[in-house]
Scaffold this motif. Sequence first.
Motif, PDB file in Angstrom:
ATOM      1  N   TYR A 252       0.847  -1.196   0.000  1.00 32.68           N
ATOM      2  CA  TYR A 252       0.000   0.000   0.000  1.00 32.68           C
ATOM      3  C   TYR A 252       0.881   1.244   0.000  1.00 32.68           C
ATOM      4  O   TYR A 252       0.555   2.247  -0.587  1.00 32.68           O
ATOM      5  N   ASN A 253       1.991   1.151   0.756  1.00 30.96           N
ATOM      6  CA  ASN A 253       2.804   2.338   0.993  1.00 30.96           C
ATOM      7  C   ASN A 253       4.257   1.904   1.117  1.00 30.96           C
ATOM      8  O   ASN A 253       4.889   2.118   2.140  1.00 30.96           O
ATOM      9  N   GLY A 254       4.713   1.199   0.072  1.00 33.18           N
ATOM     10  CA  GLY A 254       6.089   0.729   0.108  1.00 33.18           C
ATOM     11  C   GLY A 254       6.285  -0.516   0.962  1.00 33.18           C
ATOM     12  O   GLY A 254       7.422  -0.920   1.225  1.00 33.18           O
ATOM     13  N   ASP A 255       5.180  -1.156   1.430  1.00 36.71           N
ATOM     14  CA  ASP A 255       5.332  -2.410   2.179  1.00 36.71           C
ATOM     15  C   ASP A 255       5.994  -3.426   1.254  1.00 36.71           C
ATOM     16  O   ASP A 255       5.800  -3.364   0.043  1.00 36.71           O
ATOM     17  N   ILE A 290      -6.543  -9.242  -5.718  1.00 39.34           N
ATOM     18  CA  ILE A 290      -7.362  -8.164  -6.288  1.00 39.34           C
ATOM     19  C   ILE A 290      -7.001  -6.772  -5.766  1.00 39.34           C
ATOM     20  O   ILE A 290      -7.326  -5.766  -6.401  1.00 39.34           O
ATOM     21  N   GLY A 291      -6.285  -6.713  -4.643  1.00 35.31           N
ATOM     22  CA  GLY A 291      -6.063  -5.411  -3.983  1.00 35.31           C
ATOM     23  C   GLY A 291      -5.420  -4.379  -4.884  1.00 35.31           C
ATOM     24  O   GLY A 291      -5.900  -3.248  -5.009  1.00 35.31           O
ATOM     25  N   ASN A 292      -4.319  -4.759  -5.523  1.00 38.84           N
ATOM     26  CA  ASN A 292      -3.625  -3.792  -6.358  1.00 38.84           C
ATOM     27  C   ASN A 292      -4.072  -3.845  -7.816  1.00 38.84           C
ATOM     28  O   ASN A 292      -3.438  -3.255  -8.688  1.00 38.84           O
ATOM     29  N   ALA A 293      -5.200  -4.518  -8.066  1.00 35.67           N
ATOM     30  CA  ALA A 293      -5.761  -4.550  -9.424  1.00 35.67           C
ATOM     31  C   ALA A 293      -6.880  -3.530  -9.575  1.00 35.67           C
ATOM     32  O   ALA A 293      -7.491  -3.431 -10.635  1.00 35.67           O
ATOM     33  N   GLY A 294      -7.162  -2.751  -8.517  1.00 34.34           N
ATOM     34  CA  GLY A 294      -8.265  -1.801  -8.593  1.00 34.34           C
ATOM     35  C   GLY A 294      -7.902  -0.439  -8.049  1.00 34.34           C
ATOM     36  O   GLY A 294      -7.080  -0.323  -7.141  1.00 34.34           O
ATOM     37  N   ASP A 371     -10.687  18.295 -10.855  1.00 33.75           N
ATOM     38  CA  ASP A 371      -9.664  17.299 -11.210  1.00 33.75           C
ATOM     39  C   ASP A 371     -10.090  15.915 -10.724  1.00 33.75           C
ATOM     40  O   ASP A 371     -10.785  15.786  -9.711  1.00 33.75           O
ATOM     41  N   PHE A 372      -9.619  14.912 -11.434  1.00 31.88           N
ATOM     42  CA  PHE A 372      -9.818  13.540 -10.963  1.00 31.88           C
ATOM     43  C   PHE A 372      -8.563  13.060 -10.244  1.00 31.88           C
ATOM     44  O   PHE A 372      -7.437  13.389 -10.662  1.00 31.88           O
ATOM     45  N   MET A 373      -8.764  12.274  -9.205  1.00 27.19           N
ATOM     46  CA  MET A 373      -7.634  11.614  -8.533  1.00 27.19           C
ATOM     47  C   MET A 373      -7.950  10.124  -8.459  1.00 27.19           C
ATOM     48  O   MET A 373      -9.124   9.723  -8.466  1.00 27.19           O
ATOM     49  N   ALA A 374      -6.887   9.326  -8.349  1.00 32.42           N
ATOM     50  CA  ALA A 374      -7.078   7.882  -8.210  1.00 32.42           C
ATOM     51  C   ALA A 374      -6.613   7.463  -6.823  1.00 32.42           C
ATOM     52  O   ALA A 374      -5.488   7.773  -6.422  1.00 32.42           O
ATOM     53  N   VAL A 375      -7.501   6.808  -6.098  1.00 32.98           N
ATOM     54  CA  VAL A 375      -7.134   6.206  -4.818  1.00 32.98           C
ATOM     55  C   VAL A 375      -6.663   4.796  -5.159  1.00 32.98           C
ATOM     56  O   VAL A 375      -7.428   4.000  -5.716  1.00 32.98           O
ATOM     57  N   MET A 376      -5.383   4.544  -4.865  1.00 31.62           N
ATOM     58  CA  MET A 376      -4.771   3.302  -5.337  1.00 31.62           C
ATOM     59  C   MET A 376      -5.071   2.144  -4.374  1.00 31.62           C
ATOM     60  O   MET A 376      -5.535   2.348  -3.253  1.00 31.62           O
ATOM     61  N   SER A 377      -4.735   0.938  -4.831  1.00 31.87           N
ATOM     62  CA  SER A 377      -4.862  -0.289  -4.014  1.00 31.87           C
ATOM     63  C   SER A 377      -6.282  -0.445  -3.480  1.00 31.87           C
ATOM     64  O   SER A 377      -6.483  -0.855  -2.334  1.00 31.87           O
TER      65      SER A 377
END
Length: 425
Positions: A252-255, A290-294, A371-377
């Motif tokens: 999520y954050n460099g884990d 699926i976590g990092n696929a969305g 603006d659009f932003m993407a919330v990752m993971s």
Amino acid sequence: MTLTSLPGHPHFAYRGDELCAERLPLGDLAREHGTPLFVYSKAAMLSALAAYQRGFAGRKAKICYAMKANSSLGILQVFAQAGCGFDIVSGGELERVLAAGGVAGDIIFSGVGKTRAEMRRALEAGIGCFNVESEAELEVLSAVAVAAGKVAPVSIRVNPDVDPKTHPYISTGLKGNKFGVAHGRTLAAYQRAAALPGLKVVGIDCHIGSQITDEAPYLDAMDRIIDLVEAIEAAGIPLHHIDFGGGLGISYNGDKPPAADALWHKLFARLDTRGFGDRQFMIEPGRSLIGNAGVCVTEVLYLKPGEGKNFCIVDAAMNDLPRPAMYQAYHAIVPVKPRPGAPQTCDVVGPVCESGDWIGRDRALAVEPGDFMAVMSAGAYCMSMASNYNTRGRAAEVLVEGDRAWLIRERESAADQMRSERLAS
Ligand code: LLP
């Protein structure tokens, strides 16, 4: 065109100046379908699955996707078509898998509180295994099976009492957790299961927690489970399979969780040493598939400078992305189309009327309203945990494959939300 992948997200990259899911610009999808919008990459899902498949090459293993991570039909369909089984925890999840084309015999049913009705339905559908979580459940399941004229295939979920070193809400294999049968009670529970008329013992299982980023707890749990398999089989109860649960973390954050293939090569090396390498294995991964696929695409609504804190108010909220509010979880937040200008430090928050409704704290962002932003993971434990709090409709979902997109869930309307309600008079 320059291609800049986000670290850890090879299928979400800036093509030129815009973040894309595979080949499709997220801004175009957001304009077409509205925001908040979940966008999934099929290639990212299949590549996460492929890491497990490499780890299991030449072994007997079944990957049962833990669908609680994301139970949308279009997501289940991808995993069903790729040959996965499913780990379910409710009658509702069973109906979803069957609707998405899953094979009943490849379903395992976990959970501490299965009802008689859920057991009956799962027996009628012909599921592969019940992962039983208490001695009391063994008795009830046997009675339900006998009454239905069936024999229930069972595995007992063992609580191996190892510390997965993760968030306390998502660690499940410690003595104080509600899950599984205590390590010391396992043999007695197996003897009882073997004696009950409605049950057939087929396996053993454990699941020690979620978002595990260290391989040591897996190796410890594996050793403790193998000790038990030896004791149970010495008592004359053969076990066809060993189900090792899910829990592998994502970045999520460099884990830096171990890669699924590397982890399983290590686990099989240990199993080979102990003479169990050719057993039938099952696993129940959810987040790591699926976590990092969305991602969740959201629009900036307002910038609100505050005393000591600036707020960036977006149209996604804790009802769409509950993990920050529930677990203080970190999700990276990036602009879909970065703009020049000095970033401002701000809290990214949603419109819900709670101070707990935040998505990211102290983020440096150069954005403007619109603006659009993407919330990752955001592939795992977001849409499946979404709610209608504040009568907010659940977001739409899109599945991307290359340059094609499918709307796999329409945005929920107010009418959808009120459909099953009635005025009293
Ligand atoms: N098997 C069992 C029996 C489970 O209880 C779970 C997750 C899994 C498999 C899949 O675990 P995974 O591979 O996804 O870690 N909502 C929390 C996570 C809760 C996990 C519950 N059990 C979160 O957002 O972090």
